[in-house]
Each structure stands twice: as structure tokens, then as C-alpha cells.
Design a protein around this motif. Sequence first.
Motif, PDB file in Angstrom:
ATOM      1  N   ALA A   1      15.939  46.444  28.628  1.00 45.89           N
ATOM      2  CA  ALA A   1      14.750  47.238  28.323  1.00 45.89           C
ATOM      3  C   ALA A   1      14.272  46.895  26.912  1.00 45.89           C
ATOM      4  N   ASP A   2      13.020  47.187  26.625  1.00 45.12           N
ATOM      5  CA  ASP A   2      12.478  46.906  25.295  1.00 45.12           C
ATOM      6  C   ASP A   2      13.306  47.583  24.200  1.00 45.12           C
ATOM      7  N   GLU A   3      13.696  48.823  24.449  1.00 42.81           N
ATOM      8  CA  GLU A   3      14.483  49.536  23.438  1.00 42.81           C
ATOM      9  C   GLU A   3      15.875  48.925  23.272  1.00 42.81           C
TER      10      GLU A   3
ATOM     11  N   SER B   1      11.939  28.169  37.171  1.00 39.33           N
ATOM     12  CA  SER B   1      11.986  27.404  35.933  1.00 39.33           C
ATOM     13  C   SER B   1      11.654  28.275  34.725  1.00 39.33           C
ATOM     14  N   LYS B   2      10.860  29.332  34.940  1.00 39.21           N
ATOM     15  CA  LYS B   2      10.520  30.239  33.851  1.00 39.21           C
ATOM     16  C   LYS B   2      11.555  31.370  33.786  1.00 39.21           C
ATOM     17  N   PRO B   3      11.674  32.031  32.631  1.00 42.55           N
ATOM     18  CA  PRO B   3      12.649  33.119  32.503  1.00 42.55           C
ATOM     19  C   PRO B   3      12.389  34.241  33.497  1.00 42.55           C
ATOM     20  N   ILE B   4      13.415  34.617  34.244  1.00 41.79           N
ATOM     21  CA  ILE B   4      13.278  35.774  35.128  1.00 41.79           C
ATOM     22  C   ILE B   4      13.751  37.046  34.423  1.00 41.79           C
ATOM     23  N   SER B   5      14.306  36.861  33.234  1.00 39.54           N
ATOM     24  CA  SER B   5      14.691  37.994  32.383  1.00 39.54           C
ATOM     25  C   SER B   5      14.047  37.777  31.014  1.00 39.54           C
ATOM     26  N   PRO B   6      12.748  38.079  30.889  1.00 40.83           N
ATOM     27  CA  PRO B   6      12.016  37.777  29.652  1.00 40.83           C
ATOM     28  C   PRO B   6      12.612  38.407  28.395  1.00 40.83           C
ATOM     29  N   ASN B   7      13.169  39.606  28.528  1.00 43.99           N
ATOM     30  CA  ASN B   7      13.728  40.245  27.341  1.00 43.99           C
ATOM     31  C   ASN B   7      15.045  39.615  26.906  1.00 43.99           C
ATOM     32  N   LEU B   8      15.826  39.115  27.853  1.00 42.60           N
ATOM     33  CA  LEU B   8      17.014  38.345  27.476  1.00 42.60           C
ATOM     34  C   LEU B   8      16.595  37.088  26.725  1.00 42.60           C
ATOM     35  N   ALA B   9      15.557  36.428  27.233  1.00 41.36           N
ATOM     36  CA  ALA B   9      15.039  35.227  26.582  1.00 41.36           C
ATOM     37  C   ALA B   9      14.512  35.558  25.189  1.00 41.36           C
ATOM     38  N   ARG B  10      13.849  36.708  25.050  1.00 40.18           N
ATOM     39  CA  ARG B  10      13.309  37.117  23.748  1.00 40.18           C
ATOM     40  C   ARG B  10      14.424  37.414  22.759  1.00 40.18           C
ATOM     41  N   LEU B  11      15.489  38.058  23.236  1.00 40.74           N
ATOM     42  CA  LEU B  11      16.631  38.333  22.368  1.00 40.74           C
ATOM     43  C   LEU B  11      17.223  37.035  21.840  1.00 40.74           C
ATOM     44  N   ALA B  12      17.393  36.060  22.734  1.00 42.47           N
ATOM     45  CA  ALA B  12      17.943  34.767  22.319  1.00 42.47           C
ATOM     46  C   ALA B  12      17.068  34.127  21.248  1.00 42.47           C
TER      47      ALA B  12
END
Length: 222
Positions: A173-175, A198-209
Amino acid sequence: MGFYVICAAALLAQDSANDGDRENKSKLDQKRVLERLGGSTVERSPGEARIGIFGLQAKGSKFVYVFDRSASMGGSPLVSSKKELIKSLDDLGEIQQFYLIFYNQRLSVFTPSGSRGRLIFANDSNKKSARTFIDSVRADGATQHAEAIGAAFRLSPDVVFVLTDADARDDLADEDVTRLLNQSRGAVVMVVQFSKESKPISPNLARLAKQCGGQYLSIETP
């Protein structure tokens, strides 16, 4: 004579202070350059090595592996993950440290000799015990990333490797991202996700990385 000795001592002290000022200024300048480049300003430990999983590598001396063991990882995904993990551990030298966290909705951690809550050295004995632990892990349950990643950050590692096959419904989650970024302590996060996309299916995991100075890699499910 005494006057000249005092003056000479004062001059030496001033030179030493100036040298210290120049050294501190140099370190500050280096830090500012790193910040402008988006690099980490956290001082790394000696004895660093470049270690990775599935081709995604990072440099450090303290590594935490956070691997999904939910029901969807059953079969070839978990088998492949275990092989890759053991291969990565084999690349560690005795002066590097590591920790293992397998997770679903709960954590399953490797804690030889009462080492829970602290990193252990990658000597032959600990690696052998780690292989036994890895072999015992079974897939079941749901997927909850946040607690496992937070536990990894509390160990103050240089690098956290996260591996999962979770779908978009299981994303952070964003929080969660905000909280984890505040807990990261300069750790680099490298995420590998099994997926047919091919694109992130977990965008927030990708953002954290990305925001932790690491990378996100999506690879085809084994």
C-alpha cells in the motif's frame, strides 16, 4: 626561547585544524555530489562483494534475503528460488554477513545458535545450516510483503533482496511504502518478481526499490 616554542606549537595546532577542516570539507563535498547523483551517502562496511540473484546484483558486505513462500510459489517457482538463493550464498565470503527471511502472512527466519535479530557471518558452518533451513521451507499461505521487508531493514543491511511472484492485489500500500522508506536506513533494495508481464505488476514494490537506490526486475515464472 620559550616564546618561540609556544608560537611553533600554536602554528602546528593551527595547521592540524586546517587539515581537519579541509578533510571535513572534502567529505561534505563528496556527500553533496552523491546526493546530486542520486547515490547513497551511507558509509559501507569493509570487505564488500558484488552479490546477486537472477542476474540482479548489488555491492555490500551485509545482505538480507527476503523470499516469498506463499502458496502460489509452490512447485518450480520455489525450487528455482531455493537454487538461486543457495548459489548467491555460495558467492559470499566469510567476512560478509547475511540473514534469511521467508514469508507468507508470517515470517520464517533462519536463526542458527540463537542469532535471531542479528546478521550472521557467511562461514562454511552457517552456510551449511542455511542450506538445511532452505530445504525445509514449504509453500503455503497468502502474501504480505511489508512486515518481512520491515524486518529486513531493522537489521541495518547494505542490501535487501526481495523475491516474489505476488500479483497486483498483494502489492504494498502507499502508506507501506512511506513507512518502509523511513525505516530503510540507507539499504539498497533489489526486487525480483516472477511474472508473465514485462512491466511491473507490483508498482509500489518497484517504487520502493527505485527510491532505495536499487532495481526491480520482472522475469518469467519458472
